[in-house]
Enzyme design. Sequence first.
Site, PDB file in Angstrom:
ATOM      1  CG  ASN A 164      33.852  18.453   2.144  1.00  0.00           C
ATOM      2  OD1 ASN A 164      33.221  18.772   1.148  1.00  0.00           O
ATOM      3  ND2 ASN A 164      33.554  18.908   3.351  1.00  0.00           N
ATOM      4  CG  HIS A 187      30.478  20.727   0.088  1.00  0.00           C
ATOM      5  ND1 HIS A 187      31.295  21.391   0.969  1.00  0.00           N
ATOM      6  CD2 HIS A 187      30.263  21.597  -0.926  1.00  0.00           C
ATOM      7  CE1 HIS A 187      31.559  22.598   0.506  1.00  0.00           C
ATOM      8  NE2 HIS A 187      30.946  22.757  -0.658  1.00  0.00           N
ATOM      9  CD  GLU A 228      30.135  20.657   4.501  1.00  0.00           C
ATOM     10  OE1 GLU A 228      30.830  19.945   3.739  1.00  0.00           O
ATOM     11  OE2 GLU A 228      30.384  21.856   4.703  1.00  0.00           O
TER      12      GLU A 228
HETATM   13  C1  GLP Z   1      30.515  26.259  -1.706  1.00  0.00           C
HETATM   14  C2  GLP Z   1      29.040  26.287  -2.145  1.00  0.00           C
HETATM   15  C3  GLP Z   1      28.770  25.228  -3.153  1.00  0.00           C
HETATM   16  C4  GLP Z   1      29.882  25.331  -4.189  1.00  0.00           C
HETATM   17  C5  GLP Z   1      31.151  24.806  -3.594  1.00  0.00           C
HETATM   18  C6  GLP Z   1      32.379  25.015  -4.461  1.00  0.00           C
HETATM   19  O1  GLP Z   1      30.684  26.045  -0.357  1.00  0.00           O
HETATM   20  N1  GLP Z   1      28.066  26.202  -1.117  1.00  0.00           N
HETATM   21  O2  GLP Z   1      27.490  25.389  -3.702  1.00  0.00           O
HETATM   22  O3  GLP Z   1      29.551  24.566  -5.293  1.00  0.00           O
HETATM   23  O4  GLP Z   1      31.348  25.276  -2.285  1.00  0.00           O
HETATM   24  O5  GLP Z   1      32.754  26.342  -4.522  1.00  0.00           O
HETATM   25  P1  GLP Z   1      33.823  26.913  -5.534  1.00  0.00           P
HETATM   26  O6  GLP Z   1      33.215  26.845  -6.880  1.00  0.00           O
HETATM   27  O7  GLP Z   1      34.090  28.323  -5.089  1.00  0.00           O
HETATM   28  O8  GLP Z   1      35.016  26.060  -5.400  1.00  0.00           O
END
Ligand code: GLP
Length: 235
Positions: A136, A138, A143
Amino acid sequence: MRWIEVDTYQEMSLKAADCFEQQLLQKPDSVLGLATGGSPIGLYEELVKRYKQRVFSFSQVKTFNLDEYVGVSPADVTSYHSYMEEHLFSQVDIEKNDIHIPNGLAPNLQEECVRYEQLILQSGGIDLQLLGIGVNGHIGFNEPGTSFQSKTHVVTLADDTRAANSIYFPSKQEVPEYAISMGIETIMQAKEIILLAFGEQKMRAIERLKQEGISEDFPASRLKEHPNVTIIYGR
Ligand code: GLP
């Protein structure tokens, strides 16, 4: 914003490791902003490898992680403390006192946010900040709808974030509802930023980042106003 498209996850990890290597060779006492999740695992593996080959050391480095779940003990395998210990800290020569991760068990979470923000400032600010991106948009746990002026704060996790992160928990019900995260403004104060995104699921977020304007509805869009951001991405 610099865009680097890669063909494989491995290539993304190597390119990101090159940026960290350059940073650590130029400034051995760098302040690094670190991220968790699936995106940086290959990068951390490569950093450990290069550390073992004595390309650089972490002995003078300070680190600040982006975020941590509220109510999860650092010893718990699902905590970001555990993740960092496993993928990086236990394998390199960083001093324990130079590792900083928000304390999701702090009795007063607001005070913990202020303390964390001050600690970043006292360290001289973050030289190189690593980011992933949520589906999304973030960054950290900021968020959609988060103020661009936000500093380190307590956040309520969005439903799709809890669903995405449920793979690390026994069930979605057990994914915490809250986290402490650096704010968007905290992230923007880093001197340099690298964002990693790999896989089909992330490409919608990457397309939006490329095409859409700057809006609090899409937190990563704020990065367009930062002078030194590199996006390393691929599907
Ligand atoms: C998570 C973390 C973020 C991370 C993102 C992507 O919720 N809090 O810091 O960058 O989501 O995660 P992933 O690399 O596992 O897709």
